[in-house]
Write a protein that holds these residues in place. Sequence first.
Motif, PDB file in Angstrom:
ATOM      1  N   THR A 146      -4.658   2.140   0.531  1.00 17.82           N
ATOM      2  CA  THR A 146      -4.551   2.418  -0.758  1.00 17.82           C
ATOM      3  C   THR A 146      -3.050   2.190  -1.498  1.00 17.82           C
ATOM      4  O   THR A 146      -2.055   1.549  -1.318  1.00 17.82           O
ATOM      5  CB  THR A 146      -3.968   4.626  -0.074  1.00 17.82           C
ATOM      6  OG1 THR A 146      -4.574   4.355   1.115  1.00 17.82           O
ATOM      7  CG2 THR A 146      -3.913   4.650  -1.476  1.00 17.82           C
ATOM      8  N   GLU A 147      -4.010   1.294  -2.731  1.00 12.67           N
ATOM      9  CA  GLU A 147      -3.152   0.975  -3.693  1.00 12.67           C
ATOM     10  C   GLU A 147      -1.989   2.346  -3.942  1.00 12.67           C
ATOM     11  O   GLU A 147      -2.206   3.334  -4.271  1.00 12.67           O
ATOM     12  CB  GLU A 147      -3.934   0.459  -4.957  1.00 12.67           C
ATOM     13  CG  GLU A 147      -4.738  -0.400  -4.403  1.00 12.67           C
ATOM     14  CD  GLU A 147      -3.462  -2.073  -3.950  1.00 12.67           C
ATOM     15  OE1 GLU A 147      -2.998  -2.048  -5.053  1.00 12.67           O
ATOM     16  OE2 GLU A 147      -4.451  -2.784  -3.406  1.00 12.67           O
ATOM     17  N   TRP A 148      -0.870   1.981  -4.778  1.00 12.89           N
ATOM     18  CA  TRP A 148       0.170   2.705  -6.010  1.00 12.89           C
ATOM     19  C   TRP A 148      -0.724   2.878  -6.810  1.00 12.89           C
ATOM     20  O   TRP A 148      -1.428   2.130  -7.549  1.00 12.89           O
ATOM     21  CB  TRP A 148       0.782   1.677  -6.379  1.00 12.89           C
ATOM     22  CG  TRP A 148       2.155   1.576  -5.260  1.00 12.89           C
ATOM     23  CD1 TRP A 148       2.327   0.580  -3.750  1.00 12.89           C
ATOM     24  CD2 TRP A 148       3.343   1.943  -4.720  1.00 12.89           C
ATOM     25  NE1 TRP A 148       2.795   0.920  -2.739  1.00 12.89           N
ATOM     26  CE2 TRP A 148       3.847   1.755  -3.414  1.00 12.89           C
ATOM     27  CE3 TRP A 148       3.745   3.320  -5.517  1.00 12.89           C
ATOM     28  CZ2 TRP A 148       4.780   2.140  -2.993  1.00 12.89           C
ATOM     29  CZ3 TRP A 148       4.884   4.273  -5.025  1.00 12.89           C
ATOM     30  CH2 TRP A 148       5.584   3.245  -3.370  1.00 12.89           C
ATOM     31  N   ALA A 149      -0.740   4.123  -7.896  1.00 11.18           N
ATOM     32  CA  ALA A 149      -1.827   4.574  -8.632  1.00 11.18           C
ATOM     33  C   ALA A 149      -1.734   4.026  -9.811  1.00 11.18           C
ATOM     34  O   ALA A 149      -2.857   3.770 -10.680  1.00 11.18           O
ATOM     35  CB  ALA A 149      -1.909   5.599  -8.714  1.00 11.18           C
ATOM     36  N   ILE A 177       1.754  11.334  -2.059  1.00 11.58           N
ATOM     37  CA  ILE A 177       0.301  10.789  -2.226  1.00 11.58           C
ATOM     38  C   ILE A 177      -0.511  11.953  -0.858  1.00 11.58           C
ATOM     39  O   ILE A 177      -0.208  12.265   0.030  1.00 11.58           O
ATOM     40  CB  ILE A 177       0.518   8.850  -1.295  1.00 11.58           C
ATOM     41  CG1 ILE A 177      -0.647   8.336  -1.376  1.00 11.58           C
ATOM     42  CG2 ILE A 177       0.702  10.077   0.735  1.00 11.58           C
ATOM     43  CD1 ILE A 177      -0.981   7.582  -1.303  1.00 11.58           C
ATOM     44  N   ARG A 236       6.730   4.517   1.383  1.00 15.49           N
ATOM     45  CA  ARG A 236       5.656   5.156   1.234  1.00 15.49           C
ATOM     46  C   ARG A 236       5.425   5.734  -0.010  1.00 15.49           C
ATOM     47  O   ARG A 236       6.634   5.913  -0.378  1.00 15.49           O
ATOM     48  CB  ARG A 236       5.238   5.749   1.824  1.00 15.49           C
ATOM     49  CG  ARG A 236       4.513   5.385   3.328  1.00 15.49           C
ATOM     50  CD  ARG A 236       4.043   6.748   4.834  1.00 15.49           C
ATOM     51  NE  ARG A 236       4.337   5.849   5.842  1.00 15.49           N
ATOM     52  CZ  ARG A 236       3.817   6.562   6.780  1.00 15.49           C
ATOM     53  NH1 ARG A 236       2.853   8.043   6.730  1.00 15.49           N
ATOM     54  NH2 ARG A 236       3.308   5.780   7.879  1.00 15.49           N
ATOM     55  N   ASP A 263       0.551  -1.200   0.206  1.00 12.41           N
ATOM     56  CA  ASP A 263       0.177   0.454  -0.295  1.00 12.41           C
ATOM     57  C   ASP A 263       0.477   1.248   0.090  1.00 12.41           C
ATOM     58  O   ASP A 263       2.029   1.492   0.372  1.00 12.41           O
ATOM     59  CB  ASP A 263      -0.943   0.228   1.444  1.00 12.41           C
ATOM     60  CG  ASP A 263      -0.278   0.067   3.242  1.00 12.41           C
ATOM     61  OD1 ASP A 263       0.684  -0.391   2.486  1.00 12.41           O
ATOM     62  OD2 ASP A 263      -1.251   0.038   3.797  1.00 12.41           O
ATOM     63  N   ASN A 317      -3.572  12.760   1.773  1.00 10.48           N
ATOM     64  CA  ASN A 317      -4.513  11.867   2.500  1.00 10.48           C
ATOM     65  C   ASN A 317      -5.536  12.463   2.189  1.00 10.48           C
ATOM     66  O   ASN A 317      -6.270  12.751   3.126  1.00 10.48           O
ATOM     67  CB  ASN A 317      -3.731  13.186   4.127  1.00 10.48           C
ATOM     68  CG  ASN A 317      -4.349  12.290   5.466  1.00 10.48           C
ATOM     69  OD1 ASN A 317      -4.500  10.143   4.426  1.00 10.48           O
ATOM     70  ND2 ASN A 317      -4.176  12.146   6.203  1.00 10.48           N
ATOM     71  N   ASP A 318      -6.081  11.670   0.927  1.00 10.21           N
ATOM     72  CA  ASP A 318      -7.692  11.833   1.053  1.00 10.21           C
ATOM     73  C   ASP A 318      -8.513  10.776   1.219  1.00 10.21           C
ATOM     74  O   ASP A 318      -9.747  10.057   0.382  1.00 10.21           O
ATOM     75  CB  ASP A 318      -7.941  12.631  -0.405  1.00 10.21           C
ATOM     76  CG  ASP A 318      -6.934  11.727  -1.507  1.00 10.21           C
ATOM     77  OD1 ASP A 318      -6.612  10.632  -1.762  1.00 10.21           O
ATOM     78  OD2 ASP A 318      -7.065  12.281  -2.506  1.00 10.21           O
ATOM     79  N   THR A 319      -7.751   9.603   1.850  1.00 16.07           N
ATOM     80  CA  THR A 319      -8.371   8.309   2.079  1.00 16.07           C
ATOM     81  C   THR A 319      -8.927   8.273   3.337  1.00 16.07           C
ATOM     82  O   THR A 319      -9.547   7.185   3.560  1.00 16.07           O
ATOM     83  CB  THR A 319      -6.984   7.269   1.673  1.00 16.07           C
ATOM     84  OG1 THR A 319      -6.292   7.226   2.969  1.00 16.07           O
ATOM     85  CG2 THR A 319      -6.441   8.171   0.716  1.00 16.07           C
ATOM     86  N   ASN A 361      -8.251   5.324   5.784  1.00 15.27           N
ATOM     87  CA  ASN A 361      -8.686   3.820   5.605  1.00 15.27           C
ATOM     88  C   ASN A 361      -7.395   3.264   4.690  1.00 15.27           C
ATOM     89  O   ASN A 361      -6.261   3.412   4.246  1.00 15.27           O
ATOM     90  CB  ASN A 361      -9.905   3.672   4.414  1.00 15.27           C
ATOM     91  CG  ASN A 361     -11.103   4.578   4.232  1.00 15.27           C
ATOM     92  OD1 ASN A 361     -11.158   3.616   5.819  1.00 15.27           O
ATOM     93  ND2 ASN A 361     -11.838   4.611   3.657  1.00 15.27           N
ATOM     94  N   HIS A 385       0.103   4.169   1.124  1.00 13.47           N
ATOM     95  CA  HIS A 385       0.158   5.383   2.197  1.00 13.47           C
ATOM     96  C   HIS A 385       0.090   4.840   3.323  1.00 13.47           C
ATOM     97  O   HIS A 385       0.652   6.250   4.584  1.00 13.47           O
ATOM     98  CB  HIS A 385      -1.430   5.109   2.197  1.00 13.47           C
ATOM     99  CG  HIS A 385      -2.707   6.400   3.116  1.00 13.47           C
ATOM    100  ND1 HIS A 385      -2.501   6.244   4.292  1.00 13.47           N
ATOM    101  CD2 HIS A 385      -2.164   8.101   2.212  1.00 13.47           C
ATOM    102  CE1 HIS A 385      -2.869   7.253   4.951  1.00 13.47           C
ATOM    103  NE2 HIS A 385      -2.559   8.503   3.975  1.00 13.47           N
TER     104      HIS A 385
END
Length: 84
Positions: free
Chosen positions: A44-47, A34, A30, A23, A36-38, A41, A25
């Motif tokens: 968070t996957e690598w986009a 990234i 890390r 993840d 912090n709009d999760t 949660n 995040h």
Amino acid sequence: MVITGLTPDLARSLDQMIDGKADAHEGLFRKQDINNDTSGNPGTEWATNNTDAYGPETGTADDTTTNLDEDQVITVVAIYKMSQ
């Protein structure tokens, strides 16, 4: 430690080896920029992945158009917090 020029698949593999979970995040490994709009949660996957092209027309790695065989693969920057 800041590690630049990682392909997304390599970053995901390193994250899995270091943190036990790939993840972008959380953990010691890390993604650098990234957001912090999760809502807190986890996981968070690598986009991106290795099929996303580097945007030569813009000069940035933000273009997520499909990569052709001869195109440069998009790269990511990761932060690795090493224990002292």
